[in-house]
Design a protein around this motif. Structure first.
Motif, short mmCIF file in Angstrom:
data_model
loop_
_atom_site.label_atom_id
_atom_site.label_comp_id
_atom_site.label_asym_id
_atom_site.label_seq_id
_atom_site.Cartn_x
_atom_site.Cartn_y
_atom_site.Cartn_z
N GLY A 373 65.05 17.28 15.00
CA GLY A 373 64.95 18.07 13.78
C GLY A 373 64.19 17.27 12.74
O GLY A 373 63.58 16.24 13.06
N ASP A 375 64.66 15.39 9.10
CA ASP A 375 65.68 14.92 8.16
C ASP A 375 65.13 13.72 7.39
O ASP A 375 65.06 12.59 7.90
CB ASP A 375 66.95 14.54 8.95
N ALA A 379 65.30 9.62 8.11
CA ALA A 379 64.07 8.83 8.32
C ALA A 379 64.15 7.54 7.50
O ALA A 379 63.82 6.46 8.00
CB ALA A 379 62.84 9.66 7.91
P1 ADP Z 1 51.59 12.61 10.13
O1 ADP Z 1 51.22 12.94 8.69
O2 ADP Z 1 50.41 12.66 11.06
O3 ADP Z 1 52.74 13.40 10.65
P2 ADP Z 1 52.38 10.00 9.10
O4 ADP Z 1 52.96 8.78 9.72
O5 ADP Z 1 51.16 9.81 8.26
O6 ADP Z 1 52.10 11.08 10.22
O7 ADP Z 1 53.48 10.68 8.17
C1 ADP Z 1 54.58 11.34 8.71
C2 ADP Z 1 55.64 11.47 7.64
O8 ADP Z 1 56.57 12.49 8.01
C3 ADP Z 1 56.46 10.22 7.48
O9 ADP Z 1 56.90 10.12 6.16
C4 ADP Z 1 57.64 10.46 8.44
O10 ADP Z 1 58.78 9.71 8.14
C5 ADP Z 1 57.86 11.92 8.24
N1 ADP Z 1 58.48 12.57 9.38
C6 ADP Z 1 57.91 12.95 10.55
N2 ADP Z 1 58.81 13.54 11.36
C7 ADP Z 1 59.98 13.54 10.69
C8 ADP Z 1 61.30 14.02 10.99
N3 ADP Z 1 61.58 14.61 12.15
N4 ADP Z 1 62.26 13.85 10.05
C9 ADP Z 1 61.97 13.25 8.89
N5 ADP Z 1 60.77 12.78 8.54
C10 ADP Z 1 59.78 12.92 9.43
#
Ligand code: ADP
Length: 505
Positions: A373, A375, A379
Motif C-alpha cells: 500500500g 503509507d 516510509a
Molecule cells: P519516483 O518519483 O520515481 O516514484 P523517487 O524515489 O524519486 O521515485 O520518489 C518516490 C517517493 O514516493 C519517495 O518519497 C518515497 O518514499 C515515496 N513512496 C513510494 N512508494 C511509497 C509507498 N508505498 N508508501 C509511501 N511512500 C512511498
C-alpha cells in the motif's frame, strides 16, 4: 533587446510552468520539485511565479484562491479558447496561477481516468495549458526573463514562446528552459491534433516535432529551449546514449554543454531525523540512540525479533519495472538463506510483485515484514529504523529515497544509474570511506553480492559503517544548493538567447 534593463541584474523574473505542484495536485516527484524549487528561488531574491491547471481536486477555498482574470482568450490554431485564471499564494509566498478550463480540467484525474486510461484528449488539454500559461503573463503584465517548462506536458510552452511571441513586448525577451524529469514519457500523438495545436506545418519537421509521422511534444520543447536541464548529471549523460535516450539521444546529444544535469534537492522541513513527527524517536549525527529506538520499534511493528545486532534492510517504492523490485524478488530468498538479515518492504504496483511480497513474511516468519500500500508515515519510519536501504532501479533520473536514507543514517545499496550513481559514494574498503554500496549490473547476482558486501561490512568492520553513517548524514542535499545551479542555468539560457537574437540581427 527587450531585456537590456535587466541584463546585469542577478535576480530574475521566472515563470515556472508545470502540470503538478505540491500540495495542490500531485501524482509524482514533479509536484515536489515544482513547489520546492520556486520556494528556494524566491528565498534567493528572484521574482518567481508558477502556473498549473486548475484540476477538480484543487479546492479553491481551502487554498484561499481568488479570481485574477474572469475571462482569458487563448489562441489555439485558428480559434480562441476561453478560460479564467485564479491565483493563490503558496506557503513559501510564491504566486501560483491556476488555469481554469472546465471541459479540460474538471475531471477525476490529472492525466487519466479512474480505470487508469489516459484521457484521449491529453494533447489538446496540455497543448492548450502550455499556451495559456504564456497568455497569463500578457494579461497580467508579468514580463519574465525565464520561462521554465517541465516534461512533455508543458514542453510546447517553449515552442509557442519562440514561434508566436518572439517579438512580443511582454514575452519577447524571455529565455526558454526545459527540465527533463523522465524521458520515457514524451507526449507522442497522432497528426490529427496538429492543427488544433497551431504550431505551423512549416515547423512539422524531423528536428522539431516529428517522430515517425506523429507529433512529439517533448522533442519540440527540447528544440526550442535555450538550455535543457535533466534531474541529475548522470541522467543528463545517459539520455545522450542510445539505450538511455528513448529515441531522443541524437537531439539531446547535439545540445552539448547546453544540456545540464542538476540534482533535485530534498525537503529538509519534511525529512529531518531531528524533527520528523512520523518517527518514534529523534536523532542526529552526534547522537544515534534515537535511531536504535526507531529500529526496535520498526522490528516490533513488523513482528520481527527485536534485535539491535541484526542488520535490517528496507525497500520502499512503486512496484514497477523501473524500480527493480523484480530483482529484489529474484534475489531475496538467496540472501535470506546465506545471510543474517531482516527485511522490511513497503510498496504497491504490479500485482505479481504485490502478491509475492505480501506472501513472503508468511514463508520467512521473523525475517521479513511487508506492507502493501502507500503509507507516508511508514516510509519515514523505515528510512529512520533500517541499517540499509535497497534501491536497485534499472534507471533512475534522480531518485529521492536514497537521499532521504542518507539523511537518516541508513546506508543505500543501489544500482549505479542516474541520480543513484551521483548521490551515493561507493564504499572503499581500504579507507573506510563512502556513503553506500553500489553495483553496476542490474542483475539478481550483482544485487546478492553487493548486499553480501554491505552485510559483511556491518558485522566485520562496524567502525567503517559508523564513519559512513556520519558522512551520509552530513551530505548537502538541500534545495538551496540545487537552486544555485538552476540560477546558473538561467544565466546561460539568457546568454544563449541574446546570442541568437544578435545573430538574427
Ligand atoms: P519516483 O518519483 O520515481 O516514484 P523517487 O524515489 O524519486 O521515485 O520518489 C518516490 C517517493 O514516493 C519517495 O518519497 C518515497 O518514499 C515515496 N513512496 C513510494 N512508494 C511509497 C509507498 N508505498 N508508501 C509511501 N511512500 C512511498
Amino acid at each position: 533587446m527587450q531585456r537590456t534593463e535587466r541584463e546585469n541584474s542577478d535576480t530574475y523574473r521566472i515563470l515556472i510552468v508545470a502540470s503538478e505542484m505540491y500540495p495542490y495536485a500531485k501524482v509524482g516527484g514533479l509536484a515536489d520539485i515544482a513547489s520546492a524549487l520556486p520556494a528556494a528561488l524566491k528565498k534567493m531574491g528572484h521574482d518567481v511565479r508558477v502556473v498549473i491547471p486548475r484540476y477538480r481536486s484543487i479546492d479553491l477555498e481551502r487554498w484561499n484562491a481568488g479570481q485574477t482574470l474572469e475571462s482569458m482568450g487563448v489562441w489555439m490554431g485558428d480559434r480562441q479558447e476561453w478560460c479564467s485564471v485564479f491565483e493563490l499564494t503558496s506557503e513559501a509566498g510564491v504566486p501560483v496561477y491556476l488555469i481554469e478550463h472546465q471541459l479540460y480540467f474538471d475531471r477525476w484525474g490529472l492525466y487519466h481516468d479512474a480505470s487508469m486510461h489516459d484521457y484521449d484528449d491529453n494533447p489538446v488539454r496540455f497543448g492548450f495549458f502550455s499556451r495559456a500559461a504564456l497568455q497569463v503573463c500578457k494579461d497580467i503584465g508579468f514580463k519574465p526573463d525565464i520561462v521554465h517548462a517541465n516534461d512533455w506536458q508543458t514542453a510546447l510552452t517553449l515552442a509557442y514562446l519562440k514561434i508566436w511571441h518572439w517579438d512580443d513586448p511582454i514575452l519577447g525577451g524571455a529565455a526558454a528552459v526545459i527540465t527533463l524529469h523522465n524521458v520515457a514519457y514524451q507526449g507522442i500523438y497522432p497528426l490529427s491534433f496538429y492543427d488544433y495545436l497551431g504550431l505551423g506545418w512549416q515547423n512539422f519537421t524531423e528536428e522539431k516535432f516529428e517522430s515517425y509521422k506523429k507529433i512529439n511534444f517533448l522533442k519540440g520543447g527540447i528544440y526550442y529551449a535555450d538550455v535543457v536541464t535533466a534531474v541529475s548529471p548522470a541522467f543528463a549523460r545517459e539520455i545522450t546514449q542510445p539505450y538511455g535516450g528513448f529515441g531522443l539521444a541524437p537531439y539531446l546529444g547535439r545540445r552539448g554543454d547546453d544540456l545540464i544535469g542538476i540534482l533535485n534537492g530534498i525537503d529538509y522541513a519534511l525529512w529531518d531525523p531531528e524533527r520528523d513527527p512520523f518517527i518514534p524517536a529523534h536523532f542526529s549525527v552526534h547522537d544515534l540512540e534515537g535511531k536504535r529506538e526507531c529500529k526496535r520499534q520498526l522490528q516490533q511493528a513488523f513482528g520481527l525479533p527485536v534485535d539491535d545486532g541484526v542488520a535490517l534492510i528496507g525497500a520502499i517504492g512503486r512496484f514497477v519495472e523501473q524500480k527493480g523490485f523484480h530483482l529484489i524478488a529474484q534475489a531475496i530468498e538467496g540472501i535470506l538463506r546465506d545471510m543474517h538479515v531482516q527485511f522490511v518492504i513497503l510498496g504497491s504496483g504490479e500485482h505479481y510483485l504485490q502478491d509475492y511480497f505480501w506472501n513472503l513474511p508468511g514463508r520467512y516468519s521473523g525475517r521479513v515484514g511487508s506492507y502493501i500500500g502507500f503509507d507516508d508515515g511508514l516510509a519515514h519510519r523505515i528510512e529512520a529504523g533500517c541499517d540499509f536501504f535497497l534501491m536497485p532501479s534499472l534507471f533512475e533520473p534522480c531518485g529521492l529515497n536514497q537521499m532521504y536514507s542518507q539523511r537518516y543514517g541508513t546506508l543505500p545499496i543501489v544500482h549505479a544509474t542516474g541520480g543513484l550513481d551521483d548521490t551515493v559514494q561507493n564504499y572503499d574498503e581500504a579507507t573506510g570511506q563512502g556513503t553506500g554500496f553500489k553495483f553496476w549490473q542490474p542483475s539478481p547476482q550483482a544485487l546478492h553480492y553487493t548486499v553480501g558486501w554491505a552485510i559483511s561490512t556491518y558485522y566485520d568492520r562496524p567502525q567503517h559503517i559508523r564513519a559512513m553513517i556520519e558522512t551520509a548524514m552530513t551530505q548537502d542535499f538541500s534545495w538551496e544548493k540545487s537552486a544555485r545551479h538552476y540560477e546558473a542555468a538561467y544565466a546561460r539560457a539568457i546568454r544563449n538567447k541574446q546570442r541568437l537574437d544578435a545573430d538574427a540581427g
